[in-house]
Enzyme design. Structure first.
Site, mmCIF file in Angstrom:
data_model
loop_
_atom_site.group_PDB
_atom_site.id
_atom_site.type_symbol
_atom_site.label_atom_id
_atom_site.label_comp_id
_atom_site.label_asym_id
_atom_site.label_seq_id
_atom_site.Cartn_x
_atom_site.Cartn_y
_atom_site.Cartn_z
ATOM 1 N N CYS A 228 -7.257 3.303 10.753
ATOM 2 C CA CYS A 228 -6.588 3.615 9.480
ATOM 3 C C CYS A 228 -7.487 4.432 8.557
ATOM 4 O O CYS A 228 -7.033 5.297 7.829
ATOM 5 C CB CYS A 228 -6.175 2.320 8.805
ATOM 6 N N GLU B 136 -0.323 11.345 8.314
ATOM 7 C CA GLU B 136 -1.300 10.662 9.168
ATOM 8 C C GLU B 136 -0.975 10.930 10.640
ATOM 9 O O GLU B 136 0.150 10.693 11.072
ATOM 10 C CB GLU B 136 -1.217 9.148 8.885
ATOM 11 N N LYS C 81 2.289 -12.417 14.151
ATOM 12 C CA LYS C 81 2.961 -11.632 15.201
ATOM 13 C C LYS C 81 1.997 -10.555 15.670
ATOM 14 O O LYS C 81 1.595 -9.686 14.912
ATOM 15 C CB LYS C 81 4.256 -10.979 14.703
ATOM 16 N N GLU D 147 -2.023 -3.725 3.945
ATOM 17 C CA GLU D 147 -3.067 -2.813 4.453
ATOM 18 C C GLU D 147 -2.357 -1.713 5.226
ATOM 19 O O GLU D 147 -1.945 -1.925 6.365
ATOM 20 C CB GLU D 147 -4.027 -3.570 5.381
HETATM 21 P P1 NAD Z 1 3.728 -0.110 12.525
HETATM 22 O O1 NAD Z 1 4.023 -0.209 11.086
HETATM 23 O O2 NAD Z 1 4.682 0.635 13.386
HETATM 24 O O3 NAD Z 1 3.586 -1.543 13.193
HETATM 25 C C1 NAD Z 1 2.681 -2.496 12.700
HETATM 26 C C2 NAD Z 1 3.205 -3.874 13.031
HETATM 27 O O4 NAD Z 1 4.426 -4.063 12.329
HETATM 28 C C3 NAD Z 1 3.526 -4.093 14.517
HETATM 29 O O5 NAD Z 1 3.134 -5.395 14.876
HETATM 30 C C4 NAD Z 1 5.039 -3.976 14.558
HETATM 31 O O6 NAD Z 1 5.631 -4.724 15.590
HETATM 32 C C5 NAD Z 1 5.411 -4.555 13.207
HETATM 33 N N1 NAD Z 1 6.732 -4.135 12.713
HETATM 34 C C6 NAD Z 1 7.435 -3.013 13.012
HETATM 35 N N2 NAD Z 1 8.601 -3.002 12.339
HETATM 36 C C7 NAD Z 1 8.639 -4.140 11.602
HETATM 37 C C8 NAD Z 1 9.573 -4.686 10.683
HETATM 38 N N3 NAD Z 1 10.717 -4.069 10.391
HETATM 39 N N4 NAD Z 1 9.266 -5.852 10.072
HETATM 40 C C9 NAD Z 1 8.100 -6.483 10.336
HETATM 41 N N5 NAD Z 1 7.183 -6.020 11.210
HETATM 42 C C10 NAD Z 1 7.447 -4.856 11.830
HETATM 43 O O7 NAD Z 1 2.259 0.463 12.628
HETATM 44 P P2 NAD Z 1 1.509 0.863 13.946
HETATM 45 O O8 NAD Z 1 2.049 2.190 14.318
HETATM 46 O O9 NAD Z 1 1.509 -0.249 14.918
HETATM 47 O O10 NAD Z 1 0.002 0.971 13.410
HETATM 48 C C11 NAD Z 1 -0.514 2.109 12.886
HETATM 49 C C12 NAD Z 1 -0.494 2.081 11.380
HETATM 50 O O11 NAD Z 1 -1.233 0.966 10.894
HETATM 51 C C13 NAD Z 1 -1.188 3.297 10.806
HETATM 52 O O12 NAD Z 1 -0.447 3.794 9.713
HETATM 53 C C14 NAD Z 1 -2.533 2.750 10.348
HETATM 54 O O13 NAD Z 1 -3.160 3.519 9.355
HETATM 55 C C15 NAD Z 1 -2.158 1.386 9.881
HETATM 56 N N6 NAD Z 1 -3.326 0.498 9.842
HETATM 57 C C16 NAD Z 1 -3.826 0.122 8.628
HETATM 58 C C17 NAD Z 1 -4.973 -0.676 8.565
HETATM 59 C C18 NAD Z 1 -5.589 -1.080 7.245
HETATM 60 O O14 NAD Z 1 -6.424 -1.997 7.240
HETATM 61 N N7 NAD Z 1 -5.241 -0.456 6.136
HETATM 62 C C19 NAD Z 1 -5.585 -1.116 9.744
HETATM 63 C C20 NAD Z 1 -5.051 -0.714 10.950
HETATM 64 C C21 NAD Z 1 -3.918 0.090 10.992
#
Ligand code: NAD
Length: 481
Positions: A288, A385, A179, A254
């Protein structure tokens, strides 16, 4: 400006570009202007069912699994080749869809090609063991795939973050439903195009775009998935883990970070400042592992802060496609969040050395590069964050105190240390609780080096050889001869 001639994107399921189960669409805007650039067929739970069924059929057909591993690897090389041919198109798309600079967009393609080549080259090197049990018995292990891998990707680097998980899954014989992020899904559709051209078997890779609360939640709770790779926030990660627990599904998590860079008194100051500034302002801090907390020895604190302010103020902020140093945040929602947290910092008594608010008079979601000084480690801005171009600078007096502060948040993704003293560098690296530690430069590493979190930043590793072990399970075969 239209990013590509194609402005309506369907989901990629079972080797076909398909409409959604409903007519609903997701409007994709350009974060630098707030204007729409494309529409995507919104995947709903019924589309998730269809994609999972396709991935299951493909896994059961053994179309990938029965390919000699070297040929699975060759497929990844082919995907890389097709992707490379689309470099300029994807780079521009990432400027308009994601707010990246052109250089960053190009680098995303290059990085993704490296992942495909690195893991493609490892497809025929994942060897099992033969375990000696004495005469009359042959015992060996194999790395078996899980089956259908459900993958969820955040907005900030969809192409490399998505593709690195996909290629690990495919070369080990899993099939995938991914997704893509609802805020910036387009580059992963280009990735699907590259896979289609390369001849990845039908249904082995399915890419859908929907919202997290319905399509994402439906995917991770689906009864017919076997494995989850989730990259995103801690809050969503916890909800994904609750779904996974219901069916005891293995996960690679992650999650977020609040990574500390420790600058000791003897550090090469100019080098430390330049590196730290890149570590927080690259992609407007939406990384991240951004260097979002800087712990600086009190003897160099004032000088460090004023150099950091110079770095922040020297950056031109604007649409990446126009050649600016730093682009916008991904959405109005993210801009509100980052700006709101800055206000919390001011209320908590931290001092704004520069920035702290959105850039006035802009239609896009531009945040000023921001430096907070006089920050106490217990303040919310030192613990939460931002995921934006905001750095908090905290003074310390002893190396021990720096370690306590650095390890004092719930996160444990990355950390760094700047010093000319090798013994102090190693002493510090040893005590930092983080998945990766950078010495004298932020983001030392590459496709080859394992990456992942400790504590609430998650578990499992992406990148490097270790990552592959998150996509296979050991199967032991014992034979009485
Ligand atoms: P998010 O958790 O809001 O969304 C991430 C993904 O999860 C999106 O595709 C979203 O549609 C999906 N999602 C949302 N609710 C869901 C649910 N209930 N069930 C399943 N999927 C769901 O995160 P974001 O705001 O899009 O991204 C930023 C975050 O991602 C930050 O905390 C960042 O640090 C983290 N991040 C981590 C890494 C890593 O490698 N550790 C890399 C990039 C980003």
């Amino acid at each position: 400006m239209t990013p590509t001639t194609k402005t309506f994107w369907r989901n990629f399921i079972d080797g076909e570009w398909v409409d959604g189960a409903t007519d609903e669409r997701i409007l994709i805007d350009n974060p630098a202007t707030g204007e729409p650039i494309a529409e995507v067929a919104r995947a709903m739970p019924a589309d998730v069912d269809r994609a999972v069924a396709a991935a299951r059929r493909s896994f059961a057909s053994r179309a990938l699994l029965d390919l000699p591993p070297a040929e699975r690897g060759q497929l990844m090389f082919e995907v890389a080749r097709h992707l490379g041919e689309m470099t300029e198109e994807i780079a521009k798309l990432e400027c308009l869809d994601n707010g990246k600079t052109l250089a960053n967009g190009r680098n995303d393609v290059k990085l993704t090609m490296r992942y495909l080549q690195y893991y493609g080259g490892m497809a025929d090197k994942l060897e099992g063991r033969q375990i000696p049990l004495g005469p009359g018995v042959l015992d060996y292990t194999v790395h078996a795939p899980f089956g259908v891998s459900a993958q969820i990707v955040p907005w900030n680097g969809p192409l490399p973050v998505g593709a690195r998980s996909v290629c690990c899954a495919l070369i080990t014989g899993n099939t995938v439903v991914l997704k893509s992020p609802e805020d910036s899904p387009l580059s992963l559709f280009k990735f699907a195009e590259a896979c289609e051209k390369a001849g990845v078997p039908k249904g082995a890779l399915n890419i859908i775009c929907g919202y997290g609360h319905d399509a994402g939640a439906a995917l991770v709770a689906h009864r017919d998935i076997d494995h989850i790779v989730f990259t995103g926030s801690v809050a969503t990660g916890k909800s994904v883990l609750r779904s996974a627990a219901e069916r005891v599904i293995p996960c690679v998590m992650e999650l977020g970070g609040k990574s500390a860079g420790i600058v000791h008194a003897d550090a090469d100051l100019e080098r430390a400042v330049k590196s730290a500034a890149r570590g927080i302002f690259f992609h407007a801090g939406q990384i991240c592992s951004a260097a979002s907390r800087l712990l600086v020895h009190r003897s160099i604190y004032d000088e460090f802060v004023s150099l950091m302010v110079k770095e922040a103020e020297a950056r031109s902020v604007g649409a990446g496609i126009e050649g600016h140093d730093m682009g916008p945040l991904i959405s109005a929602r993210q801009l509100d969040k980052v700006e709101g947290l800055c206000r919390v910092g001011v209320d908590e008594g931290a001092r704004l050395a520069t920035g702290g608010a959105r850039l006035p008079g802009r239609k896009g979601y531009f945040m000023a590069p921001t430096v907070f000084r006089d920050v106490h480690p217990e303040m919310r801005i030192a613990r939460d964050e931002f995921f934006g171009p905001v750095v908090v600078v905290i003074p310390f007096d002893t190396p021990e105190e720096a370690i306590t502060i650095a390890n004092g948040t719930d996160y444990g993704l990355a950390a760094g240390v700047f010093t000319r003293d090798l013994s102090l560098a190693l002493w510090t690296a040893d005590r930092l609780v983080a998945g990766q530690v950078y010495v004298n430069d932020w983001w030392v590493g590459g496709v080859e080096t394992p990456f992942g979190g400790t504590k609430r930043s998650g578990y499992g590793r992406e990148k490097g050889q270790e990552a592959l072990l998150g996509y296979v399970q050991t199967k032991n075969v014992g034979i009485r001869l």
